[in-house]
Design a protein around this motif. Structure first.
Motif, PDB file in Angstrom:
ATOM      1  N   MET A  39       0.850  -1.193   0.000  1.00  0.00           N
ATOM      2  CA  MET A  39       0.000   0.000   0.000  1.00  0.00           C
ATOM      3  C   MET A  39       0.882   1.239   0.000  1.00  0.00           C
ATOM      4  SD  MET A  39      -3.118   1.296   0.168  1.00  0.00           S
ATOM      5  CE  MET A  39      -4.172   0.011   0.845  1.00  0.00           C
ATOM      6  N   ILE A  40       0.528   2.202  -0.834  1.00  0.00           N
ATOM      7  CA  ILE A  40       1.255   3.462  -0.928  1.00  0.00           C
ATOM      8  C   ILE A  40       0.257   4.608  -0.783  1.00  0.00           C
ATOM      9  CG2 ILE A  40       2.679   4.939  -2.398  1.00  0.00           C
ATOM     10  CD1 ILE A  40       3.648   2.399  -3.781  1.00  0.00           C
ATOM     11  N   VAL A  41       0.617   5.595   0.018  1.00  0.00           N
ATOM     12  CA  VAL A  41      -0.219   6.783   0.199  1.00  0.00           C
ATOM     13  C   VAL A  41       0.613   8.011  -0.153  1.00  0.00           C
ATOM     14  CG1 VAL A  41      -1.577   8.163   1.803  1.00  0.00           C
ATOM     15  CG2 VAL A  41      -1.534   5.674   2.040  1.00  0.00           C
ATOM     16  N   LEU A  63      -1.189  11.548 -11.441  1.00  0.00           N
ATOM     17  CA  LEU A  63      -1.169  10.518 -10.404  1.00  0.00           C
ATOM     18  C   LEU A  63      -2.426   9.641 -10.418  1.00  0.00           C
ATOM     19  CD1 LEU A  63       0.437  12.016  -7.169  1.00  0.00           C
ATOM     20  CD2 LEU A  63       1.431  10.528  -8.892  1.00  0.00           C
ATOM     21  N   THR A  64      -3.540  10.187 -10.939  1.00  0.00           N
ATOM     22  CA  THR A  64      -4.768   9.391 -10.972  1.00  0.00           C
ATOM     23  C   THR A  64      -4.665   8.224 -11.948  1.00  0.00           C
ATOM     24  OG1 THR A  64      -5.750  10.876 -12.625  1.00  0.00           O
ATOM     25  CG2 THR A  64      -6.219  11.344 -10.307  1.00  0.00           C
ATOM     26  N   GLN A  82      -5.749   6.016  -6.656  1.00  0.00           N
ATOM     27  CA  GLN A  82      -7.111   6.514  -6.484  1.00  0.00           C
ATOM     28  C   GLN A  82      -7.076   7.710  -5.546  1.00  0.00           C
ATOM     29  OE1 GLN A  82      -9.877   3.631  -5.007  1.00  0.00           O
ATOM     30  NE2 GLN A  82     -11.586   5.064  -4.902  1.00  0.00           N
ATOM     31  N   GLU A  83      -7.701   8.809  -5.948  1.00  0.00           N
ATOM     32  CA  GLU A  83      -7.762   9.998  -5.096  1.00  0.00           C
ATOM     33  C   GLU A  83      -8.971   9.865  -4.175  1.00  0.00           C
ATOM     34  OE1 GLU A  83      -7.345  14.881  -5.442  1.00  0.00           O
ATOM     35  OE2 GLU A  83      -8.010  13.712  -7.176  1.00  0.00           O
ATOM     36  N   ILE A  84      -8.721   9.497  -2.930  1.00  0.00           N
ATOM     37  CA  ILE A  84      -9.823   9.238  -1.989  1.00  0.00           C
ATOM     38  C   ILE A  84     -10.286  10.503  -1.296  1.00  0.00           C
ATOM     39  CG2 ILE A  84      -9.095   6.862  -1.623  1.00  0.00           C
ATOM     40  CD1 ILE A  84      -7.868   7.777   1.049  1.00  0.00           C
ATOM     41  N   GLY A 133      -6.165  15.699  -2.801  1.00  0.00           N
ATOM     42  CA  GLY A 133      -4.732  15.677  -2.530  1.00  0.00           C
ATOM     43  C   GLY A 133      -4.233  14.428  -1.841  1.00  0.00           C
ATOM     44  N   VAL A 134      -5.108  13.428  -1.608  1.00  0.00           N
ATOM     45  CA  VAL A 134      -4.702  12.183  -0.947  1.00  0.00           C
ATOM     46  C   VAL A 134      -4.902  11.024  -1.929  1.00  0.00           C
ATOM     47  CG1 VAL A 134      -5.045  10.624   0.993  1.00  0.00           C
ATOM     48  CG2 VAL A 134      -5.350  13.091   1.307  1.00  0.00           C
ATOM     49  N   TYR A 135      -3.817  10.321  -2.243  1.00  0.00           N
ATOM     50  CA  TYR A 135      -3.846   9.261  -3.250  1.00  0.00           C
ATOM     51  C   TYR A 135      -3.400   7.939  -2.620  1.00  0.00           C
ATOM     52  CZ  TYR A 135      -4.020  13.259  -6.379  1.00  0.00           C
ATOM     53  OH  TYR A 135      -4.375  14.430  -7.003  1.00  0.00           O
TER      54      TYR A 135
END
Length: 296
Positions: A1-3, A17-18, A22-24, A27-29
């Motif tokens: 997992m990468i954040v 980056l999308t 996934q942009e949840i 600015g958080v992927y």
């Protein structure tokens, strides 16, 4: 997992980056990719981040089970006996990116010198250093550092030198090899690991002020590689001699280092040699000091 978290970055980077994450939340992927893809994505983030900031957290074989990287100027990733920690910095370091026109380069040099200097950008401490690097090209993401040279003047006027070659996986580009005199054979026989070289360079310059000519190029390369290696970036005060020289020599045909050295009657016997260029830049700083254009 990468954040990955991004703030104040160009929309193009967020869109890029999308393709992988996934942009949840804004600015958080979040996603899962191989270590190779992860590292290349981090290189792309550094390249396209503009004036924004990014932090990446990913799985790692340590006590916590994760590692992180960041471009934040008020934080520094440190290793404490194998445990990754985020250190808060007292001083904030501002970013700079190259322009493409000559005028843009002069403007960036002026602004970079102001960012990394005290209120009087022409004032130095008694002890200062000069750094120069040779690279395989101009792209801070894809090209490699192959040579590092530095000269340091102590308070009592004594000089010390640092010079090292860096091993690289790819062959030297023929044009760069011809320009610098650095061959594949030299790197194979004399080159050392980049992490070791940059660690020694950091210890060599210590807390000294760093003088340079068009300093942002060298500083961006060094900073980007220190970040990739997880080493602390240099936060030394930086004085770029280019805008100082330009202010006092407005009518020169150009402001290449070779032209400026000739104007100040400084001989650089081995141009495009990191140690020789660093020594020449140090002598240029001393000439500016003698003329009262750079004040100790």
């Amino acid at each position: 997992m990468i954040v990955v978290t991004l703030t104040k970055v160009p929309p193009s980077l967020r869109g890029d980056l999308t393709k992988w994450f996934q942009e949840i939340q804004t600015g958080v992927y979040v996603g899962t990719v191989s270590a190779r893809v992860r590292d290349k994505l981090w290189d792309r983030i550094i390249r396209d981040i503009g004036h924004g900031e990014a932090t990446m957290v990913f799985n790692a074989q340590n006590e916590f089970g994760y590692q992180f990287r960041t471009t934040r100027k008020d934080r520094e990733v440190v290793d404490f006996d194998g445990i990754p920690l985020m250190k808060r910095l007292n001083s904030v370091r501002a970013p700079v990116k190259h322009g493409f026109s000559t005028a843009a380069k002069y403007h960036k040099a002026r602004m970079y010198s102001k960012i990394r200097s005290q209120p009087n950008q022409n004032k130095l401490n008694d002890s200062f250093a000069s750094i120069d690097i040779e690279t395989t090209g101009l792209d801070v993401i894809h090209d490699k550092i192959v040579s590092v040279g530095a000269v340091k003047r102590s308070i009592n006027g004594e000089f010390q030198q640092f010079n090292a070659y860096v091993k690289i996986d790819d062959p030297m580009p023929p044009k760069i090899s011809k320009l610098t005199g650095i061959t594949n054979e030299k790197l194979n026989h004399e080159g050392r690991n980049l992490s070791e070289v940059l660690n020694e360079l950091t210890k060599f310059v210590g807390d000294d002020v760093i003088v340079g000519y068009n300093s942002s190029f060298d500083d961006e390369f060094i900073s980007a590689n220190l970040r990739r290696l997880g080493q602390p970036i240099l936060t030394n005060r930086l004085v770029d001699l280019l805008p100082i020289v330009k202010k006092h020599n407005k009518f020169l045909d150009n402001f290449k280092l070779s032209t400026i050295l000739g104007e100040y009657e400084i001989v650089n016997s081995h141009p495009h040699d990191a140690l020789s260029d660093a020594s020449a830049t140090m002598r240029l700083a001393e000439e500016l000091i003698k003329k009262g254009q750079l004040v100790i």
